[in-house]
Design a protein around this motif. Structure first.
Motif, PDB file in Angstrom:
ATOM      1  N   TYR A  72       0.827  -1.202   0.000  1.00 19.04           N
ATOM      2  CA  TYR A  72       0.000   0.000   0.000  1.00 19.04           C
ATOM      3  C   TYR A  72       0.867   1.261   0.000  1.00 19.04           C
ATOM      4  O   TYR A  72       1.925   1.300   0.640  1.00 19.04           O
ATOM      5  N   TYR A  73       0.401   2.285  -0.717  1.00 18.34           N
ATOM      6  CA  TYR A  73       1.144   3.543  -0.736  1.00 18.34           C
ATOM      7  C   TYR A  73       0.193   4.735  -0.775  1.00 18.34           C
ATOM      8  O   TYR A  73      -0.970   4.623  -1.183  1.00 18.34           O
ATOM      9  N   LEU A  74       0.709   5.871  -0.320  1.00 18.81           N
ATOM     10  CA  LEU A  74      -0.045   7.129  -0.342  1.00 18.81           C
ATOM     11  C   LEU A  74       0.884   8.228  -0.822  1.00 18.81           C
ATOM     12  O   LEU A  74       2.018   8.334  -0.353  1.00 18.81           O
ATOM     13  N   THR A  75       0.421   9.035  -1.771  1.00 18.96           N
ATOM     14  CA  THR A  75       1.234  10.135  -2.293  1.00 18.96           C
ATOM     15  C   THR A  75       0.771  11.465  -1.696  1.00 18.96           C
ATOM     16  O   THR A  75      -0.391  11.617  -1.341  1.00 18.96           O
ATOM     17  N   GLU A 107       5.126   9.271  -7.925  1.00 19.32           N
ATOM     18  CA  GLU A 107       3.876   8.730  -8.473  1.00 19.32           C
ATOM     19  C   GLU A 107       4.042   8.299  -9.929  1.00 19.32           C
ATOM     20  O   GLU A 107       3.438   7.314 -10.362  1.00 19.32           O
ATOM     21  N   SER A 111       3.455   4.345 -10.797  1.00 19.30           N
ATOM     22  CA  SER A 111       2.396   4.031 -11.769  1.00 19.30           C
ATOM     23  C   SER A 111       2.906   3.109 -12.880  1.00 19.30           C
ATOM     24  O   SER A 111       2.134   2.357 -13.486  1.00 19.30           O
ATOM     25  N   SER A 123      -2.805   2.116  -4.370  1.00 17.11           N
ATOM     26  CA  SER A 123      -2.956   3.450  -3.786  1.00 17.11           C
ATOM     27  C   SER A 123      -4.117   3.436  -2.802  1.00 17.11           C
ATOM     28  O   SER A 123      -5.221   3.001  -3.136  1.00 17.11           O
ATOM     29  N   SER A 125      -5.576   6.029  -1.695  1.00 18.88           N
ATOM     30  CA  SER A 125      -6.422   7.212  -1.885  1.00 18.88           C
ATOM     31  C   SER A 125      -7.323   7.086  -3.113  1.00 18.88           C
ATOM     32  O   SER A 125      -7.997   8.039  -3.491  1.00 18.88           O
ATOM     33  N   LYS A 126      -7.334   5.912  -3.726  1.00 15.09           N
ATOM     34  CA  LYS A 126      -8.184   5.694  -4.896  1.00 15.09           C
ATOM     35  C   LYS A 126      -9.309   4.716  -4.564  1.00 15.09           C
ATOM     36  O   LYS A 126      -9.200   3.913  -3.638  1.00 15.09           O
ATOM     37  N   GLN A 183      -9.892   4.967 -10.227  1.00  9.60           N
ATOM     38  CA  GLN A 183      -8.722   4.106 -10.417  1.00  9.60           C
ATOM     39  C   GLN A 183      -7.789   4.615 -11.510  1.00  9.60           C
ATOM     40  O   GLN A 183      -6.573   4.507 -11.394  1.00  9.60           O
ATOM     41  N   SER A 187      -4.595  11.192  -9.070  1.00  7.38           N
ATOM     42  CA  SER A 187      -4.822  11.310  -7.635  1.00  7.38           C
ATOM     43  C   SER A 187      -4.832  12.804  -7.305  1.00  7.38           C
ATOM     44  O   SER A 187      -4.505  13.636  -8.154  1.00  7.38           O
TER      45      SER A 187
END
Length: 310
Positions: A72-75, A107, A111, A123, A125-126, A183, A187
């Protein structure tokens, strides 16, 4: 690649090397498809469990709980702005580590990478975040979705085309709501980066701009009370006003910019005035109220004052 591997064996030397050439490695992942998986071994990121020291994807995988299936990741713009993000709430509770990507090029690289050692990069946040759940948790979430269906519809009607849809969330446990993106669109972080481009393609911006989904937290006291108000009277103007305030605060905590900051500020100022029992008409009214010794309690003036928030 062999030279990179040799340098990586010495932690201190690699830290200095990464500070100087980290962006080049990330650019290589974006552009060099042939060596992408090998270059990924040299990536280093901060995480929710390692805020002071950069960690590799391999080290991340060794720390994954057995039930965790994805990376899992968050930008975001900075560690400060995202380390306590609402997007992390349920993941922290489950003990899942999250990569915190704060370099503008991160990002782009991620991606293109898509997965590492068979683990998909996801992500947080999606939309479409699928977390490992027990059967009991799944049934509970389905029940909540039914119970809050009317509130979701009323919220969508109030916000119109500002959001694509309104749903019950599975990713927040404390915050009342959060805004997630589609998706395949940008973001909130990528949208911020692209808007800052001096020579950006406006047609691309309109095509890739985030389609926002508002997710509500059924466990939050604010959302519970809002559901009651909708059940009592869907046409209650205070519901619309409160919905707008929630939406705008969700924009901010989700990493978006406010389209109308002045309108948001006015609504907040009215809430502050309500909390302080300050009359909008100014000092003259305040003095008269004092003389008459009729300061209205906060509870009494709540509904009518909220009706003015717009």
């Amino acid at each position: 690649m062999e030279l990179f591997s040799e340098i990586a064996e010495d932690k201190d030397n690699f830290t200095k090397f990464y500070e100087a050439f980290g962006k080049n490695i990330k650019l290589g992942i974006h552009e060099d498809s042939q060596n992408r998986s090998k270059l990924a071994e040299f990536l280093r990121f901060f995480t929710t469990k390692s805020l002071e020291e950069l960690t590799s994807l391999k080290d991340y995988i060794t720390r994954m709980p057995e039930i965790q299936k994805s990376i899992y990741y968050l930008t975001g713009e900075s560690l400060t702005s995202i380390k306590n993000s609402p997007f992390l709430e349920v993941l922290k509770k489950k003990g899942f580590e999250v990569l915190l990507l704060v370099d503008p090029i991160d990002e782009y690289a991620i991606s293109q990478l898509k997965e590492f050692e068979g683990k998909k990069l996801v992500s947080v946040s999606k939309e479409g975040l699928e977390l490992e759940e027990t059967e009991e948790e799944k049934n509970e979430r389905e029940q909540e979705a039914k119970e809050y269906e009317d509130l979701c519809k009323a919220t969508k009607e109030a916000l119109g085309d500002k959001v694509e849809k309104v749903v019950v969330s599975n990713r927040i446990i404390d915050s009342p709501c959060v805004l997630v993106t589609g998706q395949f669109g940008w973001s909130s972080n990528m949208e911020r980066i692209m808007k800052a481009q001096a020579l950006r393609d406006s047609s691309m911006s309109s095509y890739m701009a985030s389609k926002k989904t508002l997710e509500l937290n059924p466990q939050n006291a604010i959302i519970k009370e809002l559901r009651k108000k909708v059940a009592e009277d869907k046409a209650d103007k205070s519901v619309r006003d409160l919905t707008y305030l929630l939406f705008e605060t969700a924009l901010l905590v989700s990493g978006f910019a406010l389209e109308e900051p002045t309108g948001f500020a006015k609504r907040i100022h009215r809430m502050i005035a309500l909390g302080l029992d300050v009359d909008d008409e100014g000092e003259a009214s305040a003095t008269k109220m004092e003389e008459d010794n009729e300061m209205p309690p906060l509870e009494g003036g709540g509904a009518s004052a909220l009706e003015e928030i717009d």
